[in-house]
Structure formats: C-alpha cells, structure tokens
Design an enzyme around this catalytic site. Structure first.
Site, PDB file in Angstrom:
ATOM      1  N   ASN A  13      -3.964   2.507  -3.579  1.00 48.00           N
ATOM      2  CA  ASN A  13      -5.037   2.728  -2.618  1.00 48.00           C
ATOM      3  C   ASN A  13      -4.587   2.287  -1.233  1.00 48.00           C
ATOM      4  O   ASN A  13      -3.441   1.871  -1.048  1.00 48.00           O
ATOM      5  CB  ASN A  13      -6.304   1.985  -3.062  1.00 48.00           C
ATOM      6  CG  ASN A  13      -6.058   0.505  -3.237  1.00 48.00           C
ATOM      7  OD1 ASN A  13      -5.789  -0.223  -2.294  1.00 48.00           O
ATOM      8  ND2 ASN A  13      -6.128   0.040  -4.491  1.00 48.00           N
ATOM      9  N   PRO A  42      -7.362  -4.207 -16.805  1.00 43.72           N
ATOM     10  CA  PRO A  42      -8.176  -5.405 -17.041  1.00 43.72           C
ATOM     11  C   PRO A  42      -9.002  -5.728 -15.802  1.00 43.72           C
ATOM     12  O   PRO A  42      -8.580  -5.465 -14.673  1.00 43.72           O
ATOM     13  CB  PRO A  42      -7.138  -6.497 -17.328  1.00 43.72           C
ATOM     14  CG  PRO A  42      -5.879  -6.005 -16.703  1.00 43.72           C
ATOM     15  CD  PRO A  42      -5.913  -4.511 -16.842  1.00 43.72           C
TER      16      PRO A  42
END
Length: 256
Positions: A62, A157
């Site tokens: 990102n 996670p």
C-alpha cells in the site's frame, strides 16, 4: 557524536560531512537524557506498509510512507521511553534513540512485536496488508497467451487484535490506527469494539495524508471522541506521546 550526515555541503561537494539537522541533534540530546514523563516505560511502535510476495519480483502492498509511525516513535523516545520501532519497508532513517527492527510481511511484523513484549504501550500505526497470496510463486510468473490468472489470497494475522487480547503480556495501553476514506468515526468505533484495543486513532486518507507531512486525526477512547485540526505529523506525534504519558500515569496510580 551526532553525524555527520551525507548530502550537499557549502563547498559544493556531495558526501559525508554535512552538519546534522537541528531536530536530529535535539532528538539525540533528549534520547540521552531520558528524563521525560515516559522515563522507565517501554513501548512498541509499528510503522510503514507491509509487503506480501506474489513472486520474487512482485508483491502486494500500500501507499504508507511510515512518516507518522516514525514521528510517534521519535516523540516517545524524546519523552524518555525505551522504544522498539517495528517497520515495514520505508525510505526513512531510524529515529535517534530508537531500536529499529525492519520487517517485510505481516507475519514478520507480528513476530517482531511479540518478541519485544512485555511493554507498557503498543502503538500500531503500520498499514498492514489484510491479505497475502496463498501460494507465492518461487519463480517470476511469466505473462502467458491465456491472459492473467486468478490470484488466490488468504487473510493475514491481525496484529492489533492479537496484542489486545487479555493476558499477562498485554500492554497496559494498546493503540490502533484506522485509515479510512469515509464514515470516519463510525468505522473507528466499530474497529475499537472488534479489536479490543484501548484507543483508536482514525484519519481520513482519501487526500494526501499517505506520504504527506500533515495529518488530521480523531482519537476514540472510552472517554469519547477527540478531534484535532490538521497539523504536522511531528506535532500529532508529540500530542499523542503526551496523552500516553498521562494515561500510563493514571493507570499506574489506579493500581496502587
């Protein structure tokens, strides 16, 4: 000794020999003195993006620059805390007085955070990739005549939720960040309820926040919502460090 830095010099040459920036010198002095309101406290800060490999040359990531997380780590160190900064790939130099641990993937970031426990405060600023390729290729995927193939993903996670779980190693103060493009307060309140953290710092990233030098944040806690005006990321960091010092002092007093 602080510096010298590498860069353009008055003589017209480029290289090592440039005086360190005043803020770097100040940060070095503050880190050495370690006599602020967070003296004796330990903190983890995460920053930057994570990188999830598709093959040896491609990845999912990102636009996070890491600037806000690095600023927060620096502010906590200046306030006297012993800070571990767990950072995804960025172009930023390690803040003075901070222990920097570089990682790439979300799983590496979680492992580094768990290795740094126990701490008094955990500030999860990093923009962690929600998903990763289920089966990264060992060799570069070649462009074929059949067109692009589907990319199977699996969930990463949840670092914030993991550190927020009750237990002996849970930090006394767990702070998450919420990068949103709409319904800022609504999504932030939903996130704090789901993750189990103490505070959420929400910011609207639909503009130039990611990669920029300014930020406007909304702090959600059990005391309500507190909004701040647009300000430099360093100023956001200083204000957040001061609030953490107040909160940790109050928590300590409460335990008697």
């Amino acid at each position: 000794v602080v510096g010298p830095n590498e860069g353009d010099m008055a003589c017209g040459e480029y290289g090592p020999g440039r005086m360190s920036e005043p803020q770097e010198i100040f940060a070095a002095i503050a880190a050495l003195l370690k006599d602020g309101p967070l003296k004796g406290k330990r903190a983890i800060v995460t920053a930057g993006p994570t990188v999830e490999s598709i093959d040896p040359v491609r990845f999912l990531s990102n636009r996070s620059s890491g600037k806000q997380g690095y600023a927060i780590a620096s502010a906590l160190a200046q306030a006297g805390a012993d800070v571990t900064l767990v950072s995804g790939p960025t172009a930023l130099a390690a803040p003075l007085g901070v222990t920097l641990v570089r990682v790439e993937s979300a799983r590496q970031m979680l492992a580094a955070c768990q290795a740094a426990l126990p701490v008094d405060a955990a500030v999860m600023v990093a923009a962690v990739a929600d998903w990763r390729p289920a089966a990264p290729a060992g060799e570069k995927i070649k462009k074929g005549a059949a067109g692009p193939s589907a990319l199977a993903l699996e969930e990463n996670p949840d670092i914030l939720a993991t550190l927020s779980k009750p237990g002996k190693k849970r930090p006394r103060l767990v702070i998450g960040f919420a990068a949103e493009t709409e319904k800022l307060e609504e999504h932030a309140r939903a996130k704090i309820a789901k993750k189990g953290c103490d505070w959420i710092i929400a910011n609207d990233v639909s503009g130039a926040v990611m990669g920029g030098d300014h930020n406007q944040v909304l702090l959600i806690s059990e005391d309500g919502a507190e909004s701040s005006p647009l300000m430099g990321k360093d100023e956001v960091a200083q204000k957040l460090a001061a609030k953490q010092a107040q909160a940790l002092s109050a928590k300590g007093a409460g335990r008697g």
